[in-house]
Every structure is written in C-alpha cells, then in structure tokens.
Design an enzyme around this catalytic site. Sequence first.
Site, PDB file in Angstrom:
ATOM      1  N   MET A  57       6.395  -0.921   4.946  1.00 18.85           N
ATOM      2  CA  MET A  57       7.344   0.046   5.485  1.00 18.85           C
ATOM      3  C   MET A  57       8.033  -0.411   6.759  1.00 18.85           C
ATOM      4  SD  MET A  57       5.373   3.548   4.424  1.00 18.85           S
ATOM      5  CE  MET A  57       5.095   3.878   2.676  1.00 18.85           C
ATOM      6  N   HIS A  79      10.062  -2.673   6.330  1.00 16.05           N
ATOM      7  CA  HIS A  79      11.346  -2.950   5.676  1.00 16.05           C
ATOM      8  C   HIS A  79      12.039  -1.607   5.443  1.00 16.05           C
ATOM      9  CE1 HIS A  79      10.334  -7.195   4.883  1.00 16.05           C
ATOM     10  NE2 HIS A  79       9.099  -6.726   4.878  1.00 16.05           N
ATOM     11  N   ARG A  80      13.087  -1.339   6.196  1.00 11.85           N
ATOM     12  CA  ARG A  80      13.709  -0.019   6.187  1.00 11.85           C
ATOM     13  C   ARG A  80      15.137  -0.022   5.636  1.00 11.85           C
ATOM     14  NH1 ARG A  80      11.067  -0.861  10.836  1.00 11.85           N
ATOM     15  NH2 ARG A  80      12.948  -1.356  12.011  1.00 11.85           N
ATOM     16  N   GLU A  87       1.807   8.656  -1.847  1.00 10.19           N
ATOM     17  CA  GLU A  87       0.717   9.607  -2.071  1.00 10.19           C
ATOM     18  C   GLU A  87       0.232  10.164  -0.735  1.00 10.19           C
ATOM     19  OE1 GLU A  87      -3.841   9.166  -3.855  1.00 10.19           O
ATOM     20  OE2 GLU A  87      -2.400   7.528  -4.010  1.00 10.19           O
ATOM     21  N   SER A  88      -0.069  11.455  -0.693  1.00 11.37           N
ATOM     22  CA  SER A  88      -0.425  12.098   0.565  1.00 11.37           C
ATOM     23  C   SER A  88      -1.874  12.570   0.571  1.00 11.37           C
ATOM     24  CB  SER A  88       0.483  13.308   0.829  1.00 11.37           C
ATOM     25  OG  SER A  88       0.053  13.999   1.984  1.00 11.37           O
ATOM     26  N   ALA A 112      19.045  -5.222  -4.946  1.00 12.64           N
ATOM     27  CA  ALA A 112      18.725  -6.650  -5.003  1.00 12.64           C
ATOM     28  C   ALA A 112      18.822  -7.310  -3.634  1.00 12.64           C
ATOM     29  CB  ALA A 112      19.661  -7.351  -5.992  1.00 12.64           C
ATOM     30  N   ARG A 164       8.198 -12.131   2.762  1.00 15.94           N
ATOM     31  CA  ARG A 164       6.857 -11.763   2.312  1.00 15.94           C
ATOM     32  C   ARG A 164       6.308 -12.631   1.182  1.00 15.94           C
ATOM     33  NH1 ARG A 164       4.898  -8.790   6.537  1.00 15.94           N
ATOM     34  NH2 ARG A 164       6.383  -7.167   7.112  1.00 15.94           N
TER      35      ARG A 164
END
Length: 230
Positions: A75, A77-78, A86-87, A174, A184
């Site tokens: 995250m 990467h925004r 999932e919470s 893309a 990464r």
Amino acid sequence: MTVDLVKHTAGDSDVLWAARVSTAGEQSLAEMSKDPERSKGLINFLMRDRHGSPFEHNSMTFLISAPIFVFREFMRHRVGWSYNEESGRYRELQPVFYVPDSSRKLVQEGRPGKYVFVDGTQEQQDLTERAMTESYRRSYEAYQEMLAAGVAREVARAVLPVGLYSSMYATCNARSLMHFLGLRTQHEAATVPSFPQREIEMVGEKMEEQWARLMPLTHAAFNNNGRVAP
C-alpha cells in the site's frame, strides 16, 4: 501467496487506440478491432521514449491473499492503485499464518544499501519455524479468549501478528503495475536494480504472469526496455 485475476478490461489494443487519438481523433477507435500485432513497433516506441499515458487506459482487479506485512509494503504504491482489504473490525480473522519454507534465505549480510541474503543453517530454519509457530499459536489463543469474553473484534485483533494472512482486492492499470514490478521484483532484464523483500516479490511474480497473458506485446516491450515504467 495466492493471486487471482477476478476482473479485467486490458489488452494491447487499449494502448494503441489511446495513443493514436493524438493524430487520428475519433478514427482511433478502429484500433479496437484490429490485430495489435501489426502495431507492436508503436508500443515499443511508447515504452522506449516513456510516453506513459496510453498504458493507463485499461484495468485489472486482483484478489490477493498474503501476510499483513506484505500488504503494508504493497500500500505504499498509491498512484494508479485502489485497495479494499478484509477487515478485522467486522469479521473474525482466521488462523492462517506465514511460515517461510526452506527456499527462503534467512540471513542478511552486509550494511544497509549493500546487503544480501544468504541461506541459513538447518538450525536457523528449525528455530524460525518453531518460534513463529509458537508465537502464532499463543497470539491466536489470546485473540480467541478475548472474543469469548466479549471483547470487540477491533480491540482483540491487536494481539495478532503481521504474519497473519489477509485478503484484498487490488485494482491497477498496466502503467501502475509496471512501476510496481520495477520496484518489487528482480529480473535479469532490469536496467535499474531492485531489492524487494522476497514475499512481496512472490506476489508480484504472480501478478506479472497474469498480466503478460493479457497484454503480451506491452509486457515484451517492458522487458525489452529495461523494465522501467513509462
């Protein structure tokens, strides 16, 4: 780690009609029905000279299951990404935890910026597996005990470690995916070195495999031009 492509509107022709609108206007829509193979030179030109916006007119949604520590890196990467995870506030989290297998290099050598990872000993592998398994067991027992006592899920989850598996939808185009992969994953074709943590690289490799099937010409141009996002 698991990665499933659950939805997409992505193909090499998306790059072509987006690029050709600059010279052909509305006639660029004809590219949608043509074989993109005939214009792979244009895709390579756009990648080589870093004309990036034509690579944004597509979408891929992945369902990813990975340890929480992978998602916290993910995250960062925004730009060009959307996430829904999932919470632990709204559902009871399941006891699925990450324990590295023997292929995971365990020992870091060198100073920051110049370190490498090497294989650990069998004793280090055994210790890692034993310590993680025991820690996971104790923390999940504490979690279950708190829930049984009526403690709210959003409070009880605080005892769980980042090695717990979570799931999320991640949507990108893309161009944003290429930027992610450039940072990464390690690859022999890359002209800019990258030093990802192995676990997020494993996710990246699975995403790349599915993207390459959707946009083979774009993927080839990415590799042929040093795996640098345009």
